[in-house]
Write an enzyme that holds these catalytic residues in place. Sequence first.
Site, PDB file in Angstrom:
ATOM      1  N   ASP A  85       0.863  -1.113   0.007  1.00  0.00           N
ATOM      2  CA  ASP A  85       0.051  -0.117   0.051  1.00  0.00           C
ATOM      3  C   ASP A  85       0.939   1.359   0.077  1.00  0.00           C
ATOM      4  OD1 ASP A  85      -1.913   1.990   0.605  1.00  0.00           O
ATOM      5  OD2 ASP A  85      -3.156   0.781   1.747  1.00  0.00           O
ATOM      6  N   LYS A 138      -0.697  13.178 -16.199  1.00  0.00           N
ATOM      7  CA  LYS A 138      -1.756  14.104 -16.360  1.00  0.00           C
ATOM      8  C   LYS A 138      -3.077  13.475 -15.663  1.00  0.00           C
ATOM      9  CE  LYS A 138      -4.979  13.720 -19.327  1.00  0.00           C
ATOM     10  NZ  LYS A 138      -6.021  13.416 -20.339  1.00  0.00           N
ATOM     11  N   HIS A 168       1.225  12.990 -22.843  1.00  0.00           N
ATOM     12  CA  HIS A 168       2.005  12.194 -23.848  1.00  0.00           C
ATOM     13  C   HIS A 168       1.772  12.747 -25.223  1.00  0.00           C
ATOM     14  CE1 HIS A 168      -2.534  10.700 -24.329  1.00  0.00           C
ATOM     15  NE2 HIS A 168      -1.876  10.288 -25.610  1.00  0.00           N
ATOM     16  N   LYS A 172       4.295  12.527 -28.912  1.00  0.00           N
ATOM     17  CA  LYS A 172       3.737  12.172 -30.381  1.00  0.00           C
ATOM     18  C   LYS A 172       4.744  12.680 -31.448  1.00  0.00           C
ATOM     19  CE  LYS A 172      -1.248  11.893 -29.525  1.00  0.00           C
ATOM     20  NZ  LYS A 172      -1.637  10.650 -29.909  1.00  0.00           N
ATOM     21  N   GLU A 206     -12.334  12.089 -32.234  1.00  0.00           N
ATOM     22  CA  GLU A 206     -12.237  10.831 -31.769  1.00  0.00           C
ATOM     23  C   GLU A 206     -13.712  10.057 -32.143  1.00  0.00           C
ATOM     24  OE1 GLU A 206      -9.148  10.329 -28.262  1.00  0.00           O
ATOM     25  OE2 GLU A 206     -11.006  11.383 -27.540  1.00  0.00           O
ATOM     26  N   ASP A 225      -9.849  17.096 -19.901  1.00  0.00           N
ATOM     27  CA  ASP A 225      -9.307  15.840 -20.632  1.00  0.00           C
ATOM     28  C   ASP A 225      -8.039  16.058 -21.669  1.00  0.00           C
ATOM     29  OD1 ASP A 225      -9.224  13.017 -20.671  1.00  0.00           O
ATOM     30  OD2 ASP A 225     -10.283  12.850 -22.401  1.00  0.00           O
ATOM     31  N   HIS A 230      -3.266  18.577 -23.650  1.00  0.00           N
ATOM     32  CA  HIS A 230      -2.594  18.172 -24.872  1.00  0.00           C
ATOM     33  C   HIS A 230      -2.676  19.378 -26.039  1.00  0.00           C
ATOM     34  CE1 HIS A 230      -2.908  14.310 -23.245  1.00  0.00           C
ATOM     35  NE2 HIS A 230      -3.987  13.913 -23.264  1.00  0.00           N
ATOM     36  N   LYS A 316     -15.892  13.501 -28.417  1.00  0.00           N
ATOM     37  CA  LYS A 316     -15.808  11.966 -28.616  1.00  0.00           C
ATOM     38  C   LYS A 316     -17.032  11.784 -29.453  1.00  0.00           C
ATOM     39  CE  LYS A 316     -12.895  10.835 -25.046  1.00  0.00           C
ATOM     40  NZ  LYS A 316     -11.750  10.236 -25.282  1.00  0.00           N
TER      41      LYS A 316
END
EC number: 1.1.1.49
Length: 458
Positions: A85, A138, A168, A172, A206, A225, A230, A316
């Site tokens: 833990d 993040k 991330h 890319k 997406e 998000d 990003h 999305k």
Amino acid sequence: MSTPADVLVLFGVTGDLARKKILPALYRLTERGELTVPVVGVALTDWDDEKLRGHVADSVHAAIPDVDAAVLGRLQAATHLVAGDYADPGTFAALAKAVPDGAFAVHYLAVPPSLFGTVADGLAAVGLAERARLVVEKPFGHDLASAEALDALLATHYSEDQLFRVDHFLGKEPVEDLLVLRFANTLLEPLWSRQWIDRIEITMAEDFDVADRGSFYDAVGTVRDVVQNHLLQVMAYLLMDAPLSDAADDQRDAKHALLRAVRTLDPAEVVRGRYAGYLDTLGVAADSTTETYVAATFHVDNWRWSGVPVHLRAGKELPVTVLDVVAVLKPPPRPLFGVERPDRIRLRLQAGAGVTFTLLAKRPGAGDVPVEIPVAADFRQVLGAMHEPYERIFADALAGDPAHFARMDTIEEAWRIVGPILDAADEPLEYARGSWGPAPAAAVPGPQGWVELPPPGA
Ligand code: BG6
């Protein structure tokens, strides 16, 4: 600080991110000889080393079709487990024994941000914060105040140059390539300002829904998000002035200067949407006002971009999955050949990475009739396969190169920019799954709408 790592410690080794992205990336790094140090996984689990090694194999096989057994074997042999833990000092005492004396460690936190402080304290308590870098996933904070509080917490044990904040998208390859495309050529840069560019459109679409991430996503929404992190990092690379050099801090200074010039968003220039059926997703609150789509206009108040709107949309359940930038050029001073559509430069930063210039050329036959022709390059075809973002991130974290991690000042500016549109209390506008978002979003760039994004080669 570019001390190379002697050991990689991966907190959250049994989690989703490790399974889907990190372990396959570590396989690739092992294959290329870029990962030669032991990997110590940490997690609250009843597994032992053997079980973890089985998990490494399963994760690698699930992501990579042609696994080389010898490479996988090397990664498995290098992997060890410390189970416990994060709130238990005993876990860190065990970790201290697993890390060779005097070794320089990279501690990678693939754990929820609520645990960052606990892990950082645990590491410091056993003396593991000193010869180390701390890499955190993040999101970095929930808004400006919480990001600053988190930073202050981490700063009790780590200096800025020990802290690597993952975004991330900065790993890319086509995003990193923005710097090379823009500043290694002289073709683009003279056009890249208010003098020749009329407007810029950024699309992150997406074609899938939030799937089993309902409770995570509902607390976050599209702005937190992908926009705050990003897409604002991408925007910074896209619009910043040339850095003094390619060195990490020069790149990050240039990005910071650009983000400082981006005006705080005006909710009147924002359209929020939610795809039909989102409220039925497991983990989503019945009275949720979380957006799954956002379109907004950004203004960059600096010498280069003043008066050039930057329209951005992300969501999305849209028709395709793309990360594309379109720069629409100003028309020639006089239309000599009738009505002509303006030239466009399209940078494809994800699927089918590459660049397309839309030029007008004379149609064969009588008269000077301009027709549009795409002049396109597909980077994968020309340059070969690209590395996955997590391969770049781990390679850089191990080597100690901070260029493709988010510096705190850019994170603060990004939270400032999106501040007024976080936690909007009004219901987002509904849109059909597979559409381009709610109807009013179509007019965000103006009555002519968004530039169409045909698949590359179409
Ligand atoms: C993540 C978001 O950070 O980025 C996801 O949480 C999003 O919602 C993902 O789908 C996109 O990343 P990639 O690398 O798949 O384009």
